[in-house]
Scaffold this motif. Structure first.
Motif, PDB file in Angstrom:
ATOM      1  N   ILE A   1     -20.946  39.779 -11.949  1.00  0.00           N
ATOM      2  CA  ILE A   1     -20.752  40.967 -10.108  1.00  0.00           C
ATOM      3  C   ILE A   1     -20.917  40.754  -9.625  1.00  0.00           C
ATOM      4  CG2 ILE A   1     -23.518  40.639  -9.712  1.00  0.00           C
ATOM      5  CD1 ILE A   1     -23.587  43.859  -9.164  1.00  0.00           C
ATOM      6  N   SER A   2     -21.380  38.681  -8.600  1.00  0.00           N
ATOM      7  CA  SER A   2     -20.998  38.012  -7.297  1.00  0.00           C
ATOM      8  C   SER A   2     -18.739  38.077  -7.421  1.00  0.00           C
ATOM      9  CB  SER A   2     -20.997  36.894  -7.195  1.00  0.00           C
ATOM     10  OG  SER A   2     -21.890  36.818  -7.359  1.00  0.00           O
ATOM     11  N   THR A   3     -18.240  37.966  -8.302  1.00  0.00           N
ATOM     12  CA  THR A   3     -16.129  37.672  -8.188  1.00  0.00           C
ATOM     13  C   THR A   3     -16.234  39.398  -7.617  1.00  0.00           C
ATOM     14  OG1 THR A   3     -17.528  35.942 -10.077  1.00  0.00           O
ATOM     15  CG2 THR A   3     -14.620  37.582  -9.945  1.00  0.00           C
ATOM     16  N   ARG A   4     -16.802  40.631  -9.051  1.00  0.00           N
ATOM     17  CA  ARG A   4     -16.163  41.588  -8.493  1.00  0.00           C
ATOM     18  C   ARG A   4     -16.209  42.063  -6.715  1.00  0.00           C
ATOM     19  NH1 ARG A   4     -19.524  42.443 -12.843  1.00  0.00           N
ATOM     20  NH2 ARG A   4     -20.651  44.037 -12.263  1.00  0.00           N
ATOM     21  N   ARG A   5     -17.670  41.363  -6.412  1.00  0.00           N
ATOM     22  CA  ARG A   5     -18.466  41.702  -4.671  1.00  0.00           C
ATOM     23  C   ARG A   5     -16.955  40.895  -4.644  1.00  0.00           C
ATOM     24  NH1 ARG A   5     -18.516  44.825  -1.290  1.00  0.00           N
ATOM     25  NH2 ARG A   5     -19.647  44.206   0.582  1.00  0.00           N
ATOM     26  N   ALA A   6     -16.358  40.149  -3.837  1.00  0.00           N
ATOM     27  CA  ALA A   6     -15.091  38.676  -3.742  1.00  0.00           C
ATOM     28  C   ALA A   6     -14.099  40.128  -3.369  1.00  0.00           C
ATOM     29  CB  ALA A   6     -15.472  38.155  -4.578  1.00  0.00           C
ATOM     30  N   HIS A   7     -13.714  40.452  -5.333  1.00  0.00           N
ATOM     31  CA  HIS A   7     -12.749  41.744  -5.173  1.00  0.00           C
ATOM     32  C   HIS A   7     -12.749  43.062  -4.224  1.00  0.00           C
ATOM     33  CE1 HIS A   7     -11.693  39.733  -8.897  1.00  0.00           C
ATOM     34  NE2 HIS A   7     -11.552  39.473  -8.468  1.00  0.00           N
ATOM     35  N   ASP A   8     -14.400  43.746  -4.106  1.00  0.00           N
ATOM     36  CA  ASP A   8     -14.563  44.533  -3.036  1.00  0.00           C
ATOM     37  C   ASP A   8     -13.616  44.298  -2.196  1.00  0.00           C
ATOM     38  OD1 ASP A   8     -15.432  47.309  -2.889  1.00  0.00           O
ATOM     39  OD2 ASP A   8     -16.843  46.363  -1.639  1.00  0.00           O
ATOM     40  N   LEU A   9     -13.842  42.751  -2.085  1.00  0.00           N
ATOM     41  CA  LEU A   9     -13.136  42.488   0.049  1.00  0.00           C
ATOM     42  C   LEU A   9     -11.717  41.991  -0.342  1.00  0.00           C
ATOM     43  CD1 LEU A   9     -16.617  40.769   0.399  1.00  0.00           C
ATOM     44  CD2 LEU A   9     -16.231  42.754   1.590  1.00  0.00           C
ATOM     45  N   ASN A  10     -11.286  42.430  -0.854  1.00  0.00           N
ATOM     46  CA  ASN A  10      -9.837  42.381  -1.771  1.00  0.00           C
ATOM     47  C   ASN A  10      -9.836  40.239  -1.446  1.00  0.00           C
ATOM     48  OD1 ASN A  10      -7.170  42.748  -2.399  1.00  0.00           O
ATOM     49  ND2 ASN A  10      -6.646  42.688   0.165  1.00  0.00           N
ATOM     50  N   ASN A  11     -11.020  39.721  -1.770  1.00  0.00           N
ATOM     51  CA  ASN A  11     -10.966  38.585  -1.513  1.00  0.00           C
ATOM     52  C   ASN A  11     -10.669  38.480  -3.161  1.00  0.00           C
ATOM     53  OD1 ASN A  11     -11.404  38.490   0.688  1.00  0.00           O
ATOM     54  ND2 ASN A  11     -13.394  38.073   0.673  1.00  0.00           N
ATOM     55  N   PRO A  12     -10.193  36.904  -3.708  1.00  0.00           N
ATOM     56  CA  PRO A  12      -9.545  35.798  -5.448  1.00  0.00           C
ATOM     57  C   PRO A  12     -11.480  36.208  -5.478  1.00  0.00           C
ATOM     58  CG  PRO A  12      -9.207  34.262  -3.557  1.00  0.00           C
ATOM     59  CD  PRO A  12      -9.177  35.794  -2.766  1.00  0.00           C
ATOM     60  N   GLY A  13     -11.461  35.992  -6.486  1.00  0.00           N
ATOM     61  CA  GLY A  13     -12.656  35.694  -7.832  1.00  0.00           C
ATOM     62  C   GLY A  13     -13.006  34.675  -7.864  1.00  0.00           C
ATOM     63  N   TRP A  14     -12.251  33.629  -7.176  1.00  0.00           N
ATOM     64  CA  TRP A  14     -12.662  31.905  -7.162  1.00  0.00           C
ATOM     65  C   TRP A  14     -13.616  31.834  -6.059  1.00  0.00           C
ATOM     66  CZ3 TRP A  14     -11.625  28.884  -3.256  1.00  0.00           C
ATOM     67  CH2 TRP A  14     -11.223  29.315  -2.050  1.00  0.00           C
ATOM     68  N   THR A  15     -13.494  32.730  -5.224  1.00  0.00           N
ATOM     69  CA  THR A  15     -14.358  31.934  -4.043  1.00  0.00           C
ATOM     70  C   THR A  15     -16.039  32.856  -4.541  1.00  0.00           C
ATOM     71  OG1 THR A  15     -13.998  34.753  -3.596  1.00  0.00           O
ATOM     72  CG2 THR A  15     -12.258  32.925  -2.613  1.00  0.00           C
ATOM     73  N   SER A  16     -16.446  32.959  -5.693  1.00  0.00           N
ATOM     74  CA  SER A  16     -17.472  32.861  -6.100  1.00  0.00           C
ATOM     75  C   SER A  16     -17.781  32.431  -6.425  1.00  0.00           C
ATOM     76  CB  SER A  16     -17.393  34.212  -6.943  1.00  0.00           C
ATOM     77  OG  SER A  16     -16.899  33.808  -8.160  1.00  0.00           O
TER      78      SER A  16
ATOM     79  N   ILE B   1     -12.884  50.569   2.010  1.00  0.00           N
ATOM     80  CA  ILE B   1     -12.437  52.198   0.637  1.00  0.00           C
ATOM     81  C   ILE B   1     -11.598  53.228   0.114  1.00  0.00           C
ATOM     82  CG2 ILE B   1     -14.468  52.582   2.981  1.00  0.00           C
ATOM     83  CD1 ILE B   1     -12.072  54.374   4.884  1.00  0.00           C
ATOM     84  N   ALA B   2     -10.275  51.689   0.198  1.00  0.00           N
ATOM     85  CA  ALA B   2      -9.170  52.875  -0.430  1.00  0.00           C
ATOM     86  C   ALA B   2      -9.087  51.515  -1.687  1.00  0.00           C
ATOM     87  CB  ALA B   2      -8.291  52.426   0.373  1.00  0.00           C
ATOM     88  N   PRO B   3      -7.996  52.309  -2.938  1.00  0.00           N
ATOM     89  CA  PRO B   3      -7.436  50.833  -3.444  1.00  0.00           C
ATOM     90  C   PRO B   3      -7.678  49.760  -3.199  1.00  0.00           C
ATOM     91  CG  PRO B   3      -7.117  53.319  -4.707  1.00  0.00           C
ATOM     92  CD  PRO B   3      -7.472  52.969  -2.993  1.00  0.00           C
ATOM     93  N   ASN B   4      -7.583  48.508  -3.648  1.00  0.00           N
ATOM     94  CA  ASN B   4      -6.529  47.154  -3.248  1.00  0.00           C
ATOM     95  C   ASN B   4      -6.539  46.620  -4.374  1.00  0.00           C
ATOM     96  OD1 ASN B   4      -9.288  46.370  -4.645  1.00  0.00           O
ATOM     97  ND2 ASN B   4     -10.235  45.706  -2.813  1.00  0.00           N
ATOM     98  N   ASN B   5      -5.958  45.500  -4.494  1.00  0.00           N
ATOM     99  CA  ASN B   5      -5.220  44.279  -5.444  1.00  0.00           C
ATOM    100  C   ASN B   5      -6.256  44.127  -6.160  1.00  0.00           C
ATOM    101  OD1 ASN B   5      -2.903  43.662  -3.447  1.00  0.00           O
ATOM    102  ND2 ASN B   5      -4.172  42.282  -2.778  1.00  0.00           N
ATOM    103  N   TYR B   6      -7.304  45.237  -6.529  1.00  0.00           N
ATOM    104  CA  TYR B   6      -8.082  44.524  -7.833  1.00  0.00           C
ATOM    105  C   TYR B   6      -8.774  46.122  -8.127  1.00  0.00           C
ATOM    106  CZ  TYR B   6      -7.540  39.742  -5.911  1.00  0.00           C
ATOM    107  OH  TYR B   6      -7.720  38.616  -5.398  1.00  0.00           O
ATOM    108  N   GLY B   7      -8.337  47.277  -7.784  1.00  0.00           N
ATOM    109  CA  GLY B   7      -8.490  48.486  -8.340  1.00  0.00           C
ATOM    110  C   GLY B   7      -9.306  49.798  -7.927  1.00  0.00           C
ATOM    111  N   PHE B   8      -9.582  50.545  -8.270  1.00  0.00           N
ATOM    112  CA  PHE B   8     -10.552  51.796  -7.607  1.00  0.00           C
ATOM    113  C   PHE B   8     -11.494  51.237  -6.969  1.00  0.00           C
ATOM    114  CE2 PHE B   8      -7.426  53.177 -10.207  1.00  0.00           C
ATOM    115  CZ  PHE B   8      -6.863  54.365  -9.267  1.00  0.00           C
TER     116      PHE B   8
END
Length: 431
Positions: A178-193, A216-223
Motif C-alpha cells: 500500500i505504500s508503493t501504491r500510495r507513491a503511485h498516487d503521487l505519480n512517483n515510482p514504486g521504488w521510492t517506498s 485527482i486525474a488518471p496518471n502514469n500508474y492508473g485511475f
C-alpha cells in the motif's frame, strides 16, 4: 469525470474512446460531480448537491460535428488506435470493484489486507492509506499490550520481542504494497517506498505519504481510488458499510491513546518491581561487620575492610551466583553451620530453627545445582530460575530427585544470602 457504460472505467470528460475497452463515448451535455457523482448543469460552476467546484468542462453535442464519410475513415481509425494505445499505456484499467469507493476504516483495512495483500500495481489515495495505517497501528498497540502483559506475568521479556516479530512478519507485505501504491498516487515510482527502510528518514517519508494529496486525474500508474461516497443504495448492493464518518478517526485515535497509556503504565509497573539502581563509580564502602551464629550459640564478628570499587551488573551477578553455589557446596561438605549462615533471617523463619533445618538433610548424600538462569537483577537483589539434582539414601536404596523453582538472592551488609526459595519435584527414580 464520468464512467464508461461498457466497462465502468473512470474517464475524463473530454475522452473520446475508453482506454480500457475501446468503446467510443457518447457526448454529453452535463457534468458529473467528482465527489458525490451526481449530475451538474453545464453552466454551473459548483455542484448543487455537495458544493464541490466543477472545474472540468463537459463536451456539448451541439458544438461537435461528427463526419463519418469514407474519405477520412482510414485516418480516423489510425487516430483511434493511436489514442487507444497511448491511453492504455498511461492509465491501466481498474482491477478491483471497490477501488472508486470511500470505504469505512474497517472495510478499507479488510480490502487492503485481503484483496490487495501483495498488490504493488495501481494507486492508493491519501484517505485509503491513512485508514489502513490507523488500523494497523491499533493492531500493533494491542499486540504490544498483550505481549507486555504476558511478559509481566511470566517474567520473560522475550515475549515482547516475539510479539513485535510476529506483527512485522504478518504486515510486512501489505504495508509495503500500500505504500508503493500510495507513491503511485503521487505519480512517483514504486521504488521510492524503499525509503521506509532508512532510519529517521522513513519518519519524514511516512508523514509525506500521510499528508500529501494525490493526483485527482488518471496518471502514469492508473485511475484515482477512494473518491466516490457510498450511498445507502450502493451499500446495499455491494454489501459494504457507508463511507467513513467524520468522528470515526477520533474514536480510533482515542482508542490508540488509551492503549498507549496502558503500555506506559505496564512499563512503569515492571520498572518499579525490578528497579535497577546503578551503583555510582568509586563508591566508598564503610567498615562494617557481620555476625555468624554457630550451632553452639556463639556469635563471631567478622570485620570487613573499607574499599573503593565500581559495582557493575556482571560483578554483582557473579557475586550472588558464587554465594548460591557456595551454599550447596557447604551442604555437600556437611558444613551445615556455614550453609545456614547463608540464609537470610526471613528465610530462616520459613525453614525453621537450625536443628530442624539440619535434620532435613540427614538422608541426603549430595546435591548438584544442575542449572541456573537469571530472571531479573539489580545491585541488591538477583532472582534465578534453577534446577536441582538431589541423591538420598532411603531404606538402603539411592533415590534420585530433580527439583525446579526460583531462588531470590539479596545483599545484606555486603554479603549475598538466600532471601527466598521455592521448588517443586518434577522427577524421581531409584538407582
Amino acid at each position: 469525470m464520468r464512467r464508461c457504460p461498457s466497462c465502468n472505467a473512470l474517464l475524463l470528460e473530454n475522452t473520446t474512446y475508453c482506454g480500457n475497452c475501446g468503446l467510443k463515448q457518447e457526448l454529453i451535455d452535463e457534468k458529473i460531480c467528482i465527489k458525490c457523482n451526481n449530475s451538474i448543469p453545464v453552466d454551473s460552476k459548483f455542484c448543487p448537491h455537495c458544493g464541490t467546484a466543477a472545474t472540468i468542462k463537459a463536451e456539448s453535442k451541439e458544438n461537435i460535428h461528427i463526419d463519418t464519410t469514407e474519405s477520412i475513415e482510414p485516418t480516423t481509425r489510425q487516430q483511434v488506435n493511436s489514442e487507444k494505445i497511448s491511453t492504455s499505456n498511461q492509465t491501466p484499467i481498474i482491477t478491483y470493484e471497490l477501488d472508486p469507493y470511500i470505504l469505512s476504516a474497517i472495510d478499507n483495512f479488510k480490502f487492503s489486507f485481503t484483496k490487495k495483500y501483495a498488490e504493488f500495481n495501481g494507486r492508493a489515495s491519501r484517505g485509503e492509506y491513512c485508514r489502513y495505517i490507523l488500523i494497523e497501528t491499533l493492531i500493533f498497540v494491542l499486540m504490544l499490550a498483550i505481549s507486555l502483559f504476558i511478559s509481566y506475568i511470566s517474567k520473560k521479556p522475550e515475549y515482547v520481542l516475539w510479539g513485535v516479530f510476529l506483527h512485522s512478519i504478518v504486515f510486512f507485505l501489505p504495508t509495503l504494497a500500500i505504500s508503493t501504491r500510495r507513491a503511485h498516487d503521487l505519480n512517483n515510482p514504486g521504488w521510492t517506498s524503499l525509503i521506509l527502510f532508512i532510519p529517521y528518514i522513513n519518519i519524514l517519508y511516512t508523514f509525506y505519504l500521510l499528508l500529501k494529496k494525490g493526483d485527482i486525474a488518471p496518471n502514469n500508474y492508473g485511475f484515482p481510488t477512494s473518491f466516490e461516497i457510498i450511498t445507502p443504495k450502493i451499500s446495499e448492493e455491494k454489501d459494504i458499510k457507508l463511507s467513513q464518518t467524520s468522528d470515526s478517526p477520533i474514536k480510533f485515535t482515542s482508542t490508540i491513546v488509551v492503549l498507549i497509556g496502558i503500555i506506559i503504565a505496564a512499563f512503569v509497573s515492571i520498572d518499579s518491581n525490578n528497579s535497577h539502581t546503578n551503583a555510582s563509580k568509586n563508591k566508598v564502602t564503610p567498615t562494617t561487620s557481620t555476625s555468624t551464629q554457630n550451632p553452639k550459640g556463639n556469635v563471631t564478628q567478622v570485620p570487613q575492610a573499607t574499599q573503593t570499587s565500581v559495582t557493575t551488573e556482571k560483578d554483582y551477578i557473579e557475586q550472588s551466583t558464587k554465594a548460591l553455589k557456595s551454599y550447596y557446596d557447604k551442604l555437600n561438605q556437611k558444613n551445615f553451620s556455614g550453609a545456614y549462615a547463608l540464609l537470610s533471617e526471613q528465610h530462616r523463619a520459613n525453614v525453621g530453627y537450625y536443628d530442624k533445618w539440619k535434620n532435613g538433610y540427614n538422608t541426603t548424600l549430595n546435591i548438584k545445582l544442575a542449572s541456573i538462569k537469571v530472571l531479573s537483577s539489580n545491585p541488591n537483589q538477583v532472582i534465578y530460575e534453577y534446577q536441582l539434582h538431589a541423591r538420598d539414601l532411603i531404606n538402603g536404596k539411592i533415590k534420585n530427585q530433580i527439583f525446579t523453582g526460583n531462588v531470590t538472592m539479596t545483599k545484606e551488609n555486603a554479603t549475598w544470602v538466600i532471601k527466598d526459595q521455592d521448588g517443586k519435584l518434577i522427577s524421581s527414580y531409584f538407582e
